[in-house]
Design a protein around this motif. Structure first.
Motif, mmCIF file in Angstrom:
data_model
loop_
_atom_site.group_PDB
_atom_site.id
_atom_site.type_symbol
_atom_site.label_atom_id
_atom_site.label_comp_id
_atom_site.label_asym_id
_atom_site.label_seq_id
_atom_site.Cartn_x
_atom_site.Cartn_y
_atom_site.Cartn_z
ATOM 1 N N TRP A 116 0.835 -1.195 0.000
ATOM 2 C CA TRP A 116 0.000 0.000 0.000
ATOM 3 C C TRP A 116 0.874 1.250 0.000
ATOM 4 N N ILE A 117 0.279 2.350 -0.468
ATOM 5 C CA ILE A 117 0.919 3.673 -0.448
ATOM 6 C C ILE A 117 -0.131 4.693 -0.043
ATOM 7 N N LEU A 118 0.226 5.555 0.865
ATOM 8 C CA LEU A 118 -0.658 6.643 1.277
ATOM 9 C C LEU A 118 -0.107 7.946 0.716
ATOM 10 N N LEU A 119 -0.857 8.516 -0.227
ATOM 11 C CA LEU A 119 -0.471 9.771 -0.867
ATOM 12 C C LEU A 119 -1.361 10.881 -0.312
ATOM 13 N N ASN A 132 -11.253 23.780 13.404
ATOM 14 C CA ASN A 132 -10.505 24.977 13.819
ATOM 15 C C ASN A 132 -10.047 25.800 12.613
ATOM 16 N N LYS A 133 -10.835 25.724 11.517
ATOM 17 C CA LYS A 133 -10.587 26.507 10.304
ATOM 18 C C LYS A 133 -9.216 26.231 9.679
ATOM 19 N N GLU A 134 -8.744 25.000 9.850
ATOM 20 C CA GLU A 134 -7.468 24.651 9.226
ATOM 21 C C GLU A 134 -7.667 24.339 7.748
ATOM 22 N N ASN A 135 -6.578 24.177 7.031
ATOM 23 C CA ASN A 135 -6.652 23.883 5.592
ATOM 24 C C ASN A 135 -7.057 22.430 5.358
ATOM 25 N N ARG A 136 -7.829 22.248 4.305
ATOM 26 C CA ARG A 136 -8.245 20.906 3.937
ATOM 27 C C ARG A 136 -7.051 20.095 3.421
ATOM 28 N N ARG A 137 -7.199 18.769 3.487
ATOM 29 C CA ARG A 137 -6.185 17.874 2.943
ATOM 30 C C ARG A 137 -6.852 16.593 2.446
ATOM 31 N N ALA A 138 -6.272 16.008 1.427
ATOM 32 C CA ALA A 138 -6.807 14.773 0.835
ATOM 33 C C ALA A 138 -5.785 13.660 1.006
ATOM 34 N N ARG A 139 -6.252 12.554 1.512
ATOM 35 C CA ARG A 139 -5.411 11.370 1.672
ATOM 36 C C ARG A 139 -5.942 10.268 0.757
ATOM 37 N N ILE A 140 -5.050 9.743 -0.088
ATOM 38 C CA ILE A 140 -5.430 8.701 -1.039
ATOM 39 C C ILE A 140 -4.690 7.424 -0.660
ATOM 40 N N MET A 141 -5.457 6.441 -0.204
ATOM 41 C CA MET A 141 -4.878 5.145 0.128
ATOM 42 C C MET A 141 -4.915 4.265 -1.126
ATOM 43 N N ILE A 142 -3.728 3.958 -1.667
ATOM 44 C CA ILE A 142 -3.607 3.133 -2.871
ATOM 45 C C ILE A 142 -3.171 1.746 -2.428
ATOM 46 N N ILE A 143 -4.021 0.760 -2.669
ATOM 47 C CA ILE A 143 -3.788 -0.602 -2.198
ATOM 48 C C ILE A 143 -3.410 -1.485 -3.380
ATOM 49 N N CYS A 144 -2.472 -2.389 -3.153
ATOM 50 C CA CYS A 144 -2.020 -3.313 -4.203
ATOM 51 C C CYS A 144 -3.124 -4.297 -4.568
ATOM 52 N N ASP A 145 -3.401 -4.407 -5.855
ATOM 53 C CA ASP A 145 -4.334 -5.402 -6.378
ATOM 54 C C ASP A 145 -3.846 -5.799 -7.770
ATOM 55 N N GLU A 146 -3.327 -7.019 -7.882
ATOM 56 C CA GLU A 146 -2.758 -7.476 -9.151
ATOM 57 C C GLU A 146 -3.796 -7.553 -10.271
ATOM 58 N N ASP A 147 -5.066 -7.657 -9.908
ATOM 59 C CA ASP A 147 -6.123 -7.803 -10.913
ATOM 60 C C ASP A 147 -6.563 -6.469 -11.514
ATOM 61 N N GLU A 173 -9.898 5.988 -1.425
ATOM 62 C CA GLU A 173 -9.336 4.638 -1.519
ATOM 63 C C GLU A 173 -9.323 4.190 -2.976
ATOM 64 N N MET A 174 -8.212 3.572 -3.374
ATOM 65 C CA MET A 174 -8.072 3.109 -4.750
ATOM 66 C C MET A 174 -7.212 1.850 -4.768
ATOM 67 N N ALA A 175 -7.609 0.883 -5.586
ATOM 68 C CA ALA A 175 -6.831 -0.349 -5.775
ATOM 69 C C ALA A 175 -6.134 -0.291 -7.129
ATOM 70 N N SER A 176 -4.870 -0.722 -7.159
ATOM 71 C CA SER A 176 -4.112 -0.672 -8.407
ATOM 72 C C SER A 176 -2.937 -1.636 -8.318
ATOM 73 N N SER A 177 -2.569 -2.184 -9.468
ATOM 74 C CA SER A 177 -1.383 -3.039 -9.536
ATOM 75 C C SER A 177 -0.103 -2.217 -9.625
ATOM 76 N N ALA A 178 -0.244 -0.888 -9.755
ATOM 77 C CA ALA A 178 0.929 -0.039 -9.915
ATOM 78 C C ALA A 178 1.787 0.011 -8.662
ATOM 79 N N VAL A 179 1.191 -0.245 -7.496
ATOM 80 C CA VAL A 179 1.938 -0.148 -6.244
ATOM 81 C C VAL A 179 2.340 -1.525 -5.727
#
Length: 280
Positions: A116-119, A132-147, A173-179
């Motif tokens: 897995w990779i967390l971007l 608390n009016k902080e800046n937004r952030r996006a976390r993308i969890m890329i999980i290994c999936d050979e298929d 969340e995203m599955a990919s064979s790239a990771v």
């Protein structure tokens, strides 16, 4: 004028292509170079994905180290390094006005694990009242999936974590064979002992095969006599027994008595008297 317009359009297109090709993530929170971190997601660089939340209230556009939206759709996104953008979903269509930047690729972070990779894209628009009016952030969890081949991935919004006073984020969340990485090459090596056993077996086989052929066709031997050095192997067990008896047994030859009794002479004479019984 038409030719000038076409040339101008071609120039803008080329500039846009060059910008896309040279665009990439910047990782200010890391000490490693950008290229070393981007190699972990190299097959996904420059790709765009879209997702809807469970209530289909919002539409999200995600760009992997590239602009998530086109300037034609969102003019205010020009040169903003927007990697994740949130739209309102109005009658099944995204409402481009009034959207929010969730994260930018010039302030990214990457965490790599096994399979897995967390971007993370930071420095999005500030919340109005949440977190608390902080800046937004996006976390993308890329999980290994050979298929899941590269280019056929789908991204989903997992949650918008805003029920706290700080460190809020949008989780995708995203599955990919790239990771998944390259599979290790399995090699079958032989140990020194295995090599010696193989050599020994080959030598014994050649010894028997060539010896039998020689004795059968050159010497005319038959049956067991065809075995090379048959007489030696026939006595091999006896030779081993003699060697073991010589090396391992501690008993010596019987010693002669140093004391001669009174009856020894008579016994010797009796033995001598039997000599005439031996056949001549």
């Amino acid at each position: 004028m038409g030719a000038v317009h076409n040339l101008l359009f071609l120039g803008i297109t080329l500039i846009s292509i060059v910008h896309k090709a040279t665009a990439g993530c910047t990782f200010p929170q890391h000490t490693a170079e950008n290229e070393k971190l981007e190699k972990h997601i190299q097959p996904l660089l420059g790709k765009r994905y879209s997702a809807k939340d469970a209530n289909e209230e919002y539409v999200y556009q995600i760009g992997i180290c590239t602009d998530a939206v086109d300037v034609a759709e969102v003019p205010e996104a020009k040169d903003k390094n927007i990697a994740a953008y949130q739209f309102m979903n109005v009658n099944g269509k995204p409402e481009f006005t009034g959207g929010h930047t969730v994260g930018r690729y010039n302030n990214a972070s990457l965490t790599k694990g096994t399979g897995w990779i967390l971007l993370e894209f930071r420095n999005g628009d500030a919340y109005h009242t949440h977190c608390n009016k902080e800046n937004r952030r996006a976390r993308i969890m890329i999980i290994c999936d050979e298929d899941v081949s590269v280019g056929s991935e789908t991204i989903n919004i997992f949650e918008e974590n805003t029920n706290k006073t700080g460190d809020c984020y949008y989780l995708f969340e995203m599955a990919s064979s790239a990771v998944c990485g390259s599979k290790p090459v399995v090699t079958f090596g032989l140990s020194l002992g295995s090599i010696l056993v193989i050599v020994f077996v080959c030598v014994v086989f050649l010894y028997l095969a060539l010896g039998i052929v020689y004795h059968r066709f050159m010497l005319g031997s038959k049956g067991m006599e065809q075995i090379p050095n048959y007489s030696f192997w026939q006595d091999f067990g006896n030779l081993q027994s003699d060697g073991c008896n010589f090396v391992c047994r501690s008993g010596g030859s019987p010693q002669k008595s140093t004391f001669k009794g009174l009856g020894d002479d008579q016994l010797q004479e009796e033995e001598d008297r039997d000599d005439h019984l031996l056949p001549m």
